[in-house]
Write a protein that holds these residues in place. Structure first.
Motif, mmCIF file in Angstrom:
data_model
loop_
_atom_site.group_PDB
_atom_site.id
_atom_site.type_symbol
_atom_site.label_atom_id
_atom_site.label_comp_id
_atom_site.label_asym_id
_atom_site.label_seq_id
_atom_site.Cartn_x
_atom_site.Cartn_y
_atom_site.Cartn_z
ATOM 1 N N ASN A 175 27.452 47.809 5.643
ATOM 2 C CA ASN A 175 29.421 48.019 5.185
ATOM 3 C C ASN A 175 29.578 48.296 6.116
ATOM 4 O O ASN A 175 30.814 48.517 5.541
ATOM 5 C CB ASN A 175 28.503 49.650 4.736
ATOM 6 C CG ASN A 175 28.339 50.510 5.948
ATOM 7 O OD1 ASN A 175 28.276 50.013 7.539
ATOM 8 N ND2 ASN A 175 28.200 51.770 5.861
ATOM 9 N N THR A 176 30.197 46.404 6.836
ATOM 10 C CA THR A 176 31.433 46.177 7.212
ATOM 11 C C THR A 176 31.776 44.338 6.913
ATOM 12 O O THR A 176 31.450 44.037 6.863
ATOM 13 C CB THR A 176 31.038 46.318 8.837
ATOM 14 O OG1 THR A 176 30.897 47.450 9.008
ATOM 15 C CG2 THR A 176 32.420 45.019 9.878
ATOM 16 N N MET A 177 32.912 45.345 6.431
ATOM 17 C CA MET A 177 33.694 43.719 5.930
ATOM 18 C C MET A 177 34.349 42.639 7.560
ATOM 19 O O MET A 177 34.683 43.635 7.929
ATOM 20 C CB MET A 177 34.968 43.815 5.127
ATOM 21 C CG MET A 177 35.962 42.759 4.124
ATOM 22 S SD MET A 177 36.675 43.352 3.018
ATOM 23 C CE MET A 177 38.055 44.360 4.217
ATOM 24 N N LEU A 178 33.811 41.759 6.871
ATOM 25 C CA LEU A 178 34.663 40.834 8.060
ATOM 26 C C LEU A 178 36.231 40.528 7.879
ATOM 27 O O LEU A 178 36.516 40.358 6.475
ATOM 28 C CB LEU A 178 33.793 39.938 8.071
ATOM 29 C CG LEU A 178 32.340 40.276 8.968
ATOM 30 C CD1 LEU A 178 31.685 38.526 9.169
ATOM 31 C CD2 LEU A 178 32.498 41.002 10.122
ATOM 32 N N ARG A 179 36.555 40.372 8.375
ATOM 33 C CA ARG A 179 38.319 40.819 8.493
ATOM 34 C C ARG A 179 38.922 38.951 8.813
ATOM 35 O O ARG A 179 40.241 38.437 8.218
ATOM 36 C CB ARG A 179 39.512 41.023 7.968
ATOM 37 C CG ARG A 179 38.523 42.683 7.187
ATOM 38 C CD ARG A 179 40.153 43.657 7.961
ATOM 39 N NE ARG A 179 39.680 44.367 8.257
ATOM 40 C CZ ARG A 179 40.550 44.198 9.578
ATOM 41 N NH1 ARG A 179 41.360 44.716 8.978
ATOM 42 N NH2 ARG A 179 39.954 44.474 10.901
ATOM 43 N N LYS A 180 38.761 38.982 10.335
ATOM 44 C CA LYS A 180 39.613 37.853 11.120
ATOM 45 C C LYS A 180 38.397 37.343 11.299
ATOM 46 O O LYS A 180 37.414 37.314 12.404
ATOM 47 C CB LYS A 180 41.080 38.892 11.641
ATOM 48 C CG LYS A 180 40.103 39.915 12.320
ATOM 49 C CD LYS A 180 41.068 40.810 12.540
ATOM 50 C CE LYS A 180 40.177 42.124 13.375
ATOM 51 N NZ LYS A 180 42.005 42.789 13.505
#
Length: 107
Positions: free
Chosen positions: A56-61
């Motif tokens: 449940n973790t969004m990668l953003r950078k």
């Protein structure tokens, strides 16, 4: 190399297996992860809403990508609900294991 397990998020598919991709540890960027993942799965990068590290973790950078470890599971979340329209068949030269010299041999 960093080895990651990637798939397209689609709860409607009966079989939604992961594939393993390799990223050069010197090029661990969000852009490179997106490029390699889309190429290997045959998905247009313009149709990716986000990359999710399961569960449940969004990668953003880039820093998020740099923290990934071998064999972590990622999902590409698509922007459109009709996911069948977003897949494209990779050309023969884009497919893994394609050998251009072997294809030019004549008998």
């Amino acid at each position: 190399e960093l080895v990651l397990k990637v798939r397209v998020q689609n709860p409607n598919l009966r079989e939604n297996d992961f594939i393993e991709i390799e990223l050069d540890r010197q090029e661990l960027t969000y852009k490179e992860l997106l490029r390699v993942s889309c190429r290997e799965l045959g998905v247009n990068p313009e149709h990716i809403q986000k990359i999710r590290k399961l569960p449940n973790t969004m990668l953003r950078k880039d820093k998020d990508v740099a923290r990934l470890q071998d064999f972590q599971e990622l999902e590409l979340v698509l922007t459109v609900s009709d996911k069948n329209l977003l897949f494209r068949v990779p050309t023969l030269s884009e497919q893994s294991g394609y050998n251009k010299k072997a294809s030019e041999l004549t008998y």
